[in-house]
Design a protein around this motif. Structure first.
Motif, PDB file in Angstrom:
ATOM      1  N   ASP A   1       0.850  -1.064  -0.032  1.00 35.30           N
ATOM      2  CA  ASP A   1      -0.153   0.812  -0.324  1.00 35.30           C
ATOM      3  C   ASP A   1       0.983   1.167  -0.110  1.00 35.30           C
ATOM      4  O   ASP A   1       0.481   2.237  -0.426  1.00 35.30           O
ATOM      5  CB  ASP A   1      -1.009   0.432   1.238  1.00 35.30           C
TER       6      ASP A   1
ATOM      7  N   THR B   1       0.411  -0.120  10.035  1.00 30.56           N
ATOM      8  CA  THR B   1       0.239   1.149  10.100  1.00 30.56           C
ATOM      9  C   THR B   1      -0.848   1.128  10.722  1.00 30.56           C
ATOM     10  O   THR B   1      -1.654   0.581  11.119  1.00 30.56           O
ATOM     11  CB  THR B   1      -0.596   2.089   8.500  1.00 30.56           C
TER      12      THR B   1
ATOM     13  N   ARG C   1      -3.647   7.780   8.998  1.00 30.16           N
ATOM     14  CA  ARG C   1      -2.870   6.476   8.412  1.00 30.16           C
ATOM     15  C   ARG C   1      -4.046   5.992   9.353  1.00 30.16           C
ATOM     16  O   ARG C   1      -4.532   4.406   9.302  1.00 30.16           O
ATOM     17  CB  ARG C   1      -1.265   6.509   8.925  1.00 30.16           C
TER      18      ARG C   1
ATOM     19  N   PHE D   1      -6.417   5.040   7.396  1.00 34.95           N
ATOM     20  CA  PHE D   1      -6.792   3.807   6.379  1.00 34.95           C
ATOM     21  C   PHE D   1      -7.054   2.838   6.533  1.00 34.95           C
ATOM     22  O   PHE D   1      -6.675   1.590   6.572  1.00 34.95           O
ATOM     23  CB  PHE D   1      -5.127   4.838   6.076  1.00 34.95           C
TER      24      PHE D   1
ATOM     25  N   ARG E   1      -9.364  -0.355   5.761  1.00 28.74           N
ATOM     26  CA  ARG E   1      -8.391  -0.978   5.126  1.00 28.74           C
ATOM     27  C   ARG E   1      -8.893  -2.991   6.227  1.00 28.74           C
ATOM     28  O   ARG E   1      -9.318  -3.648   5.528  1.00 28.74           O
ATOM     29  CB  ARG E   1      -7.225  -1.331   5.967  1.00 28.74           C
TER      30      ARG E   1
ATOM     31  N   ALA F   1      -9.410   3.024   1.750  1.00 29.83           N
ATOM     32  CA  ALA F   1      -8.432   2.335   2.515  1.00 29.83           C
ATOM     33  C   ALA F   1      -7.654   2.213   1.346  1.00 29.83           C
ATOM     34  O   ALA F   1      -7.245   0.862   0.550  1.00 29.83           O
ATOM     35  CB  ALA F   1      -8.523   0.861   2.693  1.00 29.83           C
ATOM     36  N   LYS F   2      -7.722   3.230   0.458  1.00 30.10           N
ATOM     37  CA  LYS F   2      -7.313   3.611  -1.366  1.00 30.10           C
ATOM     38  C   LYS F   2      -5.950   3.952  -1.457  1.00 30.10           C
ATOM     39  O   LYS F   2      -6.245   4.967  -1.352  1.00 30.10           O
ATOM     40  CB  LYS F   2      -7.468   3.207  -2.786  1.00 30.10           C
ATOM     41  N   SER F   3      -4.689   3.654  -1.959  1.00 34.11           N
ATOM     42  CA  SER F   3      -3.286   4.355  -2.215  1.00 34.11           C
ATOM     43  C   SER F   3      -3.291   4.913  -2.925  1.00 34.11           C
ATOM     44  O   SER F   3      -3.972   4.255  -3.992  1.00 34.11           O
ATOM     45  CB  SER F   3      -1.877   3.629  -1.054  1.00 34.11           C
TER      46      SER F   3
ATOM     47  N   THR G   1       0.699   7.012  -1.341  1.00 39.33           N
ATOM     48  CA  THR G   1      -0.213   7.615  -0.291  1.00 39.33           C
ATOM     49  C   THR G   1      -1.640   7.445   0.098  1.00 39.33           C
ATOM     50  O   THR G   1      -2.026   7.253  -0.887  1.00 39.33           O
ATOM     51  CB  THR G   1       0.038   9.401  -0.073  1.00 39.33           C
ATOM     52  N   PRO G   2      -1.874   7.345   1.764  1.00 42.20           N
ATOM     53  CA  PRO G   2      -3.530   7.112   1.717  1.00 42.20           C
ATOM     54  C   PRO G   2      -4.013   8.405   1.400  1.00 42.20           C
ATOM     55  O   PRO G   2      -4.847   9.216   2.366  1.00 42.20           O
ATOM     56  CB  PRO G   2      -3.270   6.694   3.555  1.00 42.20           C
TER      57      PRO G   2
END
Length: 516
Positions: free
Chosen positions: A25, A92, A362, A365, A369, A378-380, A386-387
């Protein structure tokens, strides 16, 4: 699986370690010094420029050094627990992830929800503080001032102030979000530069001020207790005041937990995270102790801005002024250093915004996730790694909060949120030692059976107050306002409702248990 079993379902440590190793990610670009800079950036800010001198003037006198040591002991106990977890579970999410492995899903959600509001609120409050210093610096350098309506948020307590929006605070929050959406290494390098400027600035202040210290100003080191505190604006000294100050300055000695949220962006997390946690707290504590000794040595702890007024009986004490560090140097006719102080203050506070926005994004995120919040977050970023979605939302939210809301009262939620997380982390590291003693631990907290309970007790006392008996009656010192505790309870209730309505049913662990 029954209802109660769902609330305490856990992710295994082995699963988390496997997820960390397989995660793509984020880009792994941070070394130990960049991680340490994030920790120092989060810790050192208003503590140096406001809390240390204010508490010396109002509560502890020169013994504010002892207040920092007391607060530092409590924070160090939690830091050692964080370091053990960070070396073992480099994922994370920080305390949220650790709670998931030890306490179960609902306690983990509570920690994550708690930290999410804590970090976001710090960003909003500190962005507003950065604005005040920037306005002062711009005025000193250029002589220019923003229009009144752009200088700050509307405050119902001062309806005739003419203020509408804190435009610089809006720009700071959005600017930090933009930097963090770019490549992680760009943001980390920017933060390292800013933190370096802050450390150098504080170092110059300490070294320059040391030449003007009069040791007589440290006598008495612990001033006598003021019995009629109401008549002195709440001022109190003696050990009573020292402990009261420790409850306040504690909130200047946490922030290292933010660097553990960047575990999946660390090059060698199991080695570097524990080192960075302990190094950031150690360096920050040395700076706090040095600045406290220098400031209280340069001027009397109860000295007046107006030299014609008697010490302790004045309209405004030097160390209790709005810009106390600048006021101390002005009192010794050292006006040349004011620009350095302003720049160090701006860098110091801006780095706090960076660190806590990074942490909040984070944690958000990680919650998404794991399915406890919508997976859309939850998509980088496909290019920058990066989040970016939670960072973008946090940037907008904190910009609005910092720009339009007078959120001084809500800032106390930060305190109780942090302390609650510390209690759970110290308890979790003990539970995991009992439950899984065979696990490999790159860093082992020394004297764990002493330090972890001590960390729990310190955090608990800072919430409810230090036990104190006076004239045969129990009068706790410090502690948080009951209104703050109720606000925290309400926020937790909202979080519980979201978990029961959404998170419990969409949890990735639940899907795995169903074989999906």
């Amino acid at each position: 699986m029954g209802f109660w079993s769902k609330l305490i379902r856990r992710k295994s440590v082995e699963q988390l370690q496997s997820d960390a190793g397989a995660s793509t990610d984020f880009r792994r670009t941070m070394g130990v010094w960049q991680l340490t800079a994030i920790g120092i950036g989060a810790i050192v800010g208003v503590g140096v420029f406001v809390l240390a001198p204010h508490e010396a003037a109002l509560n502890a006198g020169p013994a504010v050094v002892i207040s920092f040591l007391v607060a530092g002991i409590g924070s160090a106990c939690a830091a050692l627990s964080y370091a053990e977890f960070a070396g073992m579970i480099p994922v994370t999410g920080s305390a949220y992830t650790y709670g998931y492995a030890v306490l179960g899903e609902l306690p983990a959600w509570i920690i994550g929800w708690d930290l999410l509001v804590e970090y976001a609120l710090i960003v909003g409050v500190v962005a507003a503080g950065t604005s005040n210093y920037l306005q002062s610096l711009i005025a000193d350098v250029t002589g220019l001032h923003l229009p009144i309506w752009l200088q700050g948020a509307y405050d119902p307590a001062h309806p005739d102030s003419g203020r509408v929006v804190n435009i610089i605070a809006v720009a700071v929050a959005l600017g930090m979000a933009w930097i963090q959406i770019m490549r992680t290494e760009i943001g980390a390098r920017f933060n390292t530069i800013v933190v370096s400027m802050k450390v150098i600035g504080v170092g110059i202040v300490i070294v320059a001020g040391a030449f003007y210290v009069h040791t007589s100003n440290w006598t008495p080191f612990i001033p006598d207790l003021v019995h009629d505190a109401a008549a002195t604006g709440g001022t109190r000294y003696g050990m009573n005041g020292v402990l009261a100050a420790s409850s306040i300055v504690f909130f200047a000695v946490f922030g290292y937990d933010t660097l553990t949220t960047a575990a999946e962006e660390s090059k060698n997390p199991q080695r570097d995270l524990p080192l960075a946690v302990l190094a950031s707290l150690g360096i920050s504590m040395l700076m706090y102790l040095a600045i406290s000794l220098v400031l209280t040595g340069m001027v009397p702890y109860n000295g007046c801005v107006d030299p014609s007024q008697a010490a302790g009986h004045c309209d405004q004490m030097i160390l209790a002024s709005q810009a106390p560090v600048s006021a101390v140097f002005a009192a010794r006719d050292l006006h040349w250093i004011s620009a350095i102080i302003d720049i160090a203050a701006v860098c110091g506070i801006a780095s706090v915004v960076f660190a806590f926005m990074l942490g909040a994004a984070r944690i958000w995120f990680a919650l998404s996730r794991d399915g406890l919040l919508p997976g859309w977050f939850a998509k980088s970023h496909p290019k920058y790694g990066t989040p970016y979605r939670p960072t973008m939302v946090l940037g907008i939210f904190t910009a609005l909060a910092a720009g339009f809301l007078p959120i001084r009262e809500l800032a106390e939620l930060v305190n109780i949120g942090t302390l609650s997380a510390f209690i759970l982390i110290c308890a979790s590291v003990l539970i995991l030692r009992i439950r899984r003693p065979e696990l490999e631990r790159r860093f082992r907290t020394p004297a764990i059976w002493v330090l972890a309970p001590l960390g729990i007790l310190f955090s608990l006392f800072l919430i409810i107050g230090w036990p104190w008996f006076e004239n045969g009656q129990y009068h706790p010192i410090g502690g948080l306002d009951i209104i703050t505790i109720w606000r925290f309870v309400i926020w937790m209730a909202i979080g519980l409702a979201i978990y029961l309505a959404y998170g419990m049913r969409h949890s990735k662990v639940e899907a795995q248990n169903r074989g999906e």
